[in-house]
Design an enzyme around this catalytic site. Structure first.
Site, PDB file in Angstrom:
ATOM      1  N   ASP A   7      -5.671  -3.222  -3.805  1.00  0.00           N
ATOM      2  CA  ASP A   7      -6.124  -3.147  -5.246  1.00  0.00           C
ATOM      3  C   ASP A   7      -6.565  -4.534  -5.649  1.00  0.00           C
ATOM      4  O   ASP A   7      -6.661  -5.527  -5.092  1.00  0.00           O
ATOM      5  CB  ASP A   7      -4.842  -2.844  -5.966  1.00  0.00           C
ATOM      6  CG  ASP A   7      -4.266  -1.449  -6.004  1.00  0.00           C
ATOM      7  OD1 ASP A   7      -4.852  -0.659  -5.045  1.00  0.00           O
ATOM      8  OD2 ASP A   7      -3.289  -1.117  -6.773  1.00  0.00           O
ATOM      9  N   HIS A  55      -2.731  -6.005  -2.024  1.00  0.00           N
ATOM     10  CA  HIS A  55      -3.640  -6.418  -2.882  1.00  0.00           C
ATOM     11  C   HIS A  55      -4.471  -7.411  -2.185  1.00  0.00           C
ATOM     12  O   HIS A  55      -4.372  -8.311  -1.259  1.00  0.00           O
ATOM     13  CB  HIS A  55      -3.103  -7.331  -4.131  1.00  0.00           C
ATOM     14  CG  HIS A  55      -2.242  -6.357  -5.048  1.00  0.00           C
ATOM     15  ND1 HIS A  55      -0.781  -6.099  -4.824  1.00  0.00           N
ATOM     16  CD2 HIS A  55      -2.426  -5.840  -6.259  1.00  0.00           C
ATOM     17  CE1 HIS A  55      -0.508  -5.099  -5.667  1.00  0.00           C
ATOM     18  NE2 HIS A  55      -1.497  -5.183  -6.590  1.00  0.00           N
TER      19      HIS A  55
END
Length: 525
Positions: free
Chosen positions: A332, A486
């Site tokens: 992400d 991430h």
């Protein structure tokens, strides 16, 4: 022997008998054979002989000069006028013709002789129309009249119609055999539903009149009966039945009192099913309708659902991968400069595929577009994670804090940023910021997406617990698991190191690393 008038001597005046009527004389001449050289034969051929007595010579010279026949008193007929020449007698139904004054004029038809001897008639022997026997026969023969044939045809048609009507009346008089509530019933009379009920002895009970809240206002004031004929609903007792019909009849249904009604909307909602990390959005939200009724008879007020709302279903499912040892790695908040590039390097080294949930405004800076192009070219999946990670009213973490219009804009602008780089339609797979996918968010962005993706394992790399801790979380994955990591949102060096540790170990266990789209190809339940 025949005299010169074609008569037997026994018929003349000296015999003492009265002369035959002219019609009879003609009939006798027609039916007896006459010698060829007799005066009668010559008379029929148009030769007239004239007998003139001493008194006849005194007749008017003007008549003889004009060639007209002179009327005389017959010595045989007791003083009756006679013609100077003998003219063949016509049949009673024949007509006589006299020539006009002009030789070329069409003959003028005159009235036929009256029945009997035709007293007083004057005829020019030269104009007699029956001198040609064949012509006479043609005139005498009557053609068949078309009216007689038409009358025969009409009589035949009438006879057929009478027979048909008789057959129909006979068939109609036969009873109808029907099946009524499973039993065979013979129906006479008009063969109606009412006749069938009378024959069967069934007496259905009428329904009741109900108030708007379902209470009984008047018993027996509803439908008198419920009936079907061959599966079709009927309401009248005079409904005609035919042999072979299948009739079902029972007690009448209740009816509701008349009422005044006010309709209002029933808002649709989100229904949730299951507990999986893949959130499928199915259906289309549509409000229902609720009616508030006030009975005109009872005055009672009650609510009734006229149309149920159509709800959106959030179905939370998991992939059934069977014995396939596959894991979906997700990243992400990127692209984030060189960090995204380093993640791509580790994945390429181990032949792993991943899914990147990007932030739209990050694609537009720090060469973000280049990393997106590289990710796509190397077989990774690129989806949106909103445009600015719910900045502003969303407090950077929750779309649910934003207005419906703002929520929709986060999805639409995030996809547009991807399409601007790839030149193709962006995926409709979406991950909400913070994983906050409540009912309000589902309502607002549900029609815009195919699925919202959660996770089974949170690597907690956003906490920066160390590469080893992050790697341990990744290695705890199981077949079909979705792992959250991430590549943006800050320093992700620990994440990069954790990948270098975990991926070889998982590969040694036989795991493969696939995209979300590939994971969705498995059965979902």
């Amino acid at each position: 022997m025949y005299d010169e008038f074609g008569e037997h001597p026994s018929h003349n005046a000296d015999s003492g008998r009265m002369p035959r009527p002219e019609g009879r004389e003609h009939a006798d001449a027609t039916h007896r054979r006459i010698p060829e050289d007799s005066p009668a034969r010559q008379a029929r051929a148009g030769v007239a002989r004239t007998h003139v007595s001493a008194r006849d010579d005194d007749a008017a010279p003007s008549q003889r000069a004009a060639g007209r026949p002179v009327s005389r008193t017959s010595s045989r007929a007791g003083g009756r006028p006679s013609h100077s020449g003998r003219i063949p007698q016509q049949s009673r139904n024949s007509q006589r013709y006299s020539p006009s004054a002009s030789a070329g004029a069409r003959p003028r038809r005159t009235g036929g002789a009256s029945r009997g001897n035709g007293r007083g008639a004057q005829v020019d022997p030269a104009a007699a129309p029956y001198q040609d026997h064949d012509r006479y026969m043609r005139i005498a023969q009557k053609p068949e009249r078309p009216g007689r044939r038409l009358a025969g045809v009409l009589a035949g048609v009438g006879l057929v119609a009478v027979v048909i009507i008789g057959v129909v009346l006979f068939v109609q008089s036969l009873p109808a055999n029907v099946t009524l509530n499973g039993a065979s019933v013979e129906v006479h009379g008009g063969k109606t539903l009412g006749d069938a009920l009378s024959a069967s002895g069934i007496k259905p009970q009428p329904g009741d009149l109900l108030a708007v809240d379902g209470s009984v206002l008047e018993a027996g004031k509803g439908e008198p009966f419920d009936a079907t004929v061959n599966g079709e609903k009927v309401t009248e007792l005079d409904t005609k039945l035919a042999s072979g019909d299948v009739v079902e009849i029972g007690n009448g249904s209740p009816i509701e009192e008349p009422s005044d009604s006010v309709e209002t909307a029933i808002p649709w909602t989100v229904a949730q099913e299951g507990n999986g990390a893949i959130h499928l959005v199915e259906g289309e939200g549509k409000d229902g309708v609720k009616a508030t009724k006030t009975g005109k008879v009872s005055g009672i007020t009650a609510e009734q659902v006229v149309q149920e709302p159509s709800n959106i279903v959030r179905r939370n499912v998991s992939p059934d991968v069977g014995d396939d040892k596959v894991i979906a790695l997700t990243f992400d908040d990127g692209p984030w400069g060189d960090q995204t590039g380093q993640v791509l390097d580790v994945l390429a080294e181990h032949g792993a595929k991943a899914t990147f949930f990007t932030v739209g405004n990050r694609i537009e800076q720090d060469n973000g577009d280049a990393f997106i192009k590289r990710a796509v070219s190397e077989g990774h999946q690129v989806c949106t994670h909103s445009y600015d990670h719910a900045a502003g009213s969303g407090q950077g973490v929750n779309l649910g804090f934003m207005t419906p219009e703002e929520q929709k804009a986060e999805v639409e602008k995030g996809r547009a940023a991807i399409e601007a780089v790839t030149g193709t339609e962006a995926s409709r797979i979406f991950r909400t910021p913070g994983g906050n996918f409540g009912d309000d968010v589902v309502k607002n962005i549900g029609p815009l997406i195919k699925a919202e993706i959660g996770w089974n394992i949170d690597s907690s790399d956003w906490r920066r617990p160390g590469a080893g801790a992050i790697a341990n979380q990744i290695e705890d994955a199981w077949p079909g698991a979705i792992v959250l990591m991430h590549d943006g949102g800050g320093d992700r060096s620990q994440t990069i190191e954790a990948l270098k540790l975990a991926l070889p170990r998982l590969k040694d266990q036989g795991y493969r690393f696939i995209t979300i789209d590939e994971l969705l190809q498995y059965p979902l339940s």
